[in-house]
Design a protein around this motif. Structure first.
Motif, PDB file in Angstrom:
ATOM      1  N   PHE A  38       0.894  -1.079   0.004  1.00  0.00           N
ATOM      2  CA  PHE A  38       0.053  -0.053   0.214  1.00  0.00           C
ATOM      3  C   PHE A  38       0.835   1.799  -0.360  1.00  0.00           C
ATOM      4  N   LEU A  39       0.341   2.250  -0.574  1.00  0.00           N
ATOM      5  CA  LEU A  39       1.047   3.417  -0.104  1.00  0.00           C
ATOM      6  C   LEU A  39       0.169   4.636   0.012  1.00  0.00           C
ATOM      7  N   ILE A  40       1.264   5.713   1.076  1.00  0.00           N
ATOM      8  CA  ILE A  40       0.556   6.085   2.024  1.00  0.00           C
ATOM      9  C   ILE A  40       0.828   8.344   1.529  1.00  0.00           C
ATOM     10  N   THR A  41       0.011   8.258   1.181  1.00  0.00           N
ATOM     11  CA  THR A  41       0.511   9.419   0.951  1.00  0.00           C
ATOM     12  C   THR A  41       0.322  11.241   1.818  1.00  0.00           C
ATOM     13  N   TYR A  42       0.266  12.226   2.024  1.00  0.00           N
ATOM     14  CA  TYR A  42       0.282  13.104   2.630  1.00  0.00           C
ATOM     15  C   TYR A  42      -1.319  14.100   2.256  1.00  0.00           C
ATOM     16  N   GLU A  43      -2.262  14.487   2.732  1.00  0.00           N
ATOM     17  CA  GLU A  43      -2.867  15.687   2.967  1.00  0.00           C
ATOM     18  C   GLU A  43      -2.421  16.758   3.966  1.00  0.00           C
ATOM     19  N   TRP A  44      -2.651  18.083   3.701  1.00  0.00           N
ATOM     20  CA  TRP A  44      -2.168  18.854   5.251  1.00  0.00           C
ATOM     21  C   TRP A  44      -3.895  19.813   5.183  1.00  0.00           C
ATOM     22  N   SER A  45      -3.801  19.014   6.673  1.00  0.00           N
ATOM     23  CA  SER A  45      -5.420  19.406   6.883  1.00  0.00           C
ATOM     24  C   SER A  45      -5.193  21.622   8.268  1.00  0.00           C
ATOM     25  N   ASP A  46      -5.530  22.308   6.828  1.00  0.00           N
ATOM     26  CA  ASP A  46      -5.427  23.572   7.363  1.00  0.00           C
ATOM     27  C   ASP A  46      -6.636  24.454   8.648  1.00  0.00           C
ATOM     28  N   TRP A  47      -7.624  23.470   8.423  1.00  0.00           N
ATOM     29  CA  TRP A  47      -8.607  22.792   9.242  1.00  0.00           C
ATOM     30  C   TRP A  47      -9.054  22.316  10.469  1.00  0.00           C
ATOM     31  N   ARG A  48      -8.424  21.309  10.346  1.00  0.00           N
ATOM     32  CA  ARG A  48      -7.433  20.422  11.266  1.00  0.00           C
ATOM     33  C   ARG A  48      -6.370  20.742  11.823  1.00  0.00           C
ATOM     34  N   ASN A  49      -5.148  21.824  11.310  1.00  0.00           N
ATOM     35  CA  ASN A  49      -4.039  21.421  11.119  1.00  0.00           C
ATOM     36  C   ASN A  49      -3.433  20.158  11.759  1.00  0.00           C
ATOM     37  N   GLY A  50      -3.409  19.751  11.126  1.00  0.00           N
ATOM     38  CA  GLY A  50      -2.728  18.585  11.161  1.00  0.00           C
ATOM     39  C   GLY A  50      -2.424  17.832   9.675  1.00  0.00           C
ATOM     40  N   ILE A  81      -0.499   5.933  13.196  1.00  0.00           N
ATOM     41  CA  ILE A  81      -1.913   7.617  13.289  1.00  0.00           C
ATOM     42  C   ILE A  81      -2.565   7.487  14.740  1.00  0.00           C
ATOM     43  N   SER A  82      -2.645   6.849  15.582  1.00  0.00           N
ATOM     44  CA  SER A  82      -2.991   6.460  16.883  1.00  0.00           C
ATOM     45  C   SER A  82      -2.423   7.006  17.372  1.00  0.00           C
ATOM     46  N   LYS A  83      -0.561   6.975  17.474  1.00  0.00           N
ATOM     47  CA  LYS A  83       0.577   7.042  17.975  1.00  0.00           C
ATOM     48  C   LYS A  83       1.322   8.445  17.641  1.00  0.00           C
ATOM     49  N   ASP A  84       0.899   9.355  16.341  1.00  0.00           N
ATOM     50  CA  ASP A  84       1.960  10.460  16.658  1.00  0.00           C
ATOM     51  C   ASP A  84       0.040  11.499  16.302  1.00  0.00           C
ATOM     52  N   SER A  85       0.551  12.507  17.846  1.00  0.00           N
ATOM     53  CA  SER A  85      -0.076  13.172  17.983  1.00  0.00           C
ATOM     54  C   SER A  85      -0.241  14.096  16.324  1.00  0.00           C
ATOM     55  N   SER A  86       0.687  14.658  15.150  1.00  0.00           N
ATOM     56  CA  SER A  86       0.296  15.133  13.845  1.00  0.00           C
ATOM     57  C   SER A  86      -0.016  15.011  13.389  1.00  0.00           C
TER      58      SER A  86
END
Length: 150
Positions: A65-77, A108-113
């Protein structure tokens, strides 16, 4: 036993093979093997694009599987996007995807960012939708629209 690990450069051939099968099986699309391979190589050259993980059983790669990233300004994460999921036909219905999902969920659960997980699924892929729903995900919130140059 199924283990999950970040992919290595020498996994590119297997990952490319899986992605060609995935496109054909799920959408009836025959991708260009050279383009797929160079696309995967681009991830290794620039980890900011994403990271592949592989699932192994008895030291043989049976999924990815592949993980890519999206920044959420609404949730600051950061939101992880789950993409390019493939499990070999001989290992389907053995809990491989569940193991992949648990690995992601734990990270995801272990990383607050990290604040969540998203994925998209072809409207006609009812089997995958049932699997995602069984894991507590829902498709109630968003529809994905796209425009692709090619």
């Amino acid at each position: 036993m199924i283990s999950i690990r970040p992919s290595r450069f020498d996994d590119i051939g297997v990952i490319a093979e899986f992605q060609l099968k995935l496109a054909n099986e799920t959408e009836g699309v025959n991708l260009n093997p050279r383009i797929v391979t160079t696309g995967i190589e681009a991830l290794f050259a620039d980890p900011g694009k994403g990271v592949y993980y592989v699932a192994e059983s008895r030291e043989k790669i049976i999924g990815c599987f592949l993980i890519t990233y999206e920044w959420s300004d609404w949730r600051n994460g950061m939101i992880w996007w789950l993409q390019s999921v493939y499990v070999t036909e001989s290992h389907r219905r053995e809990g491989v995807f569940k193991r992949m999902y648990d690995y992601i969920h734990d990270a995801i659960s272990k990383d607050s960012s990290l604040i969540g997980l998203r994925l998209y699924v072809d409207k006609s892929n009812a089997r995958a939708q049932k699997v995602y729903q069984s894991l507590g995900m829902n498709g109630d919130h968003y529809m994905v629209f796209e425009w692709m140059k090619n």
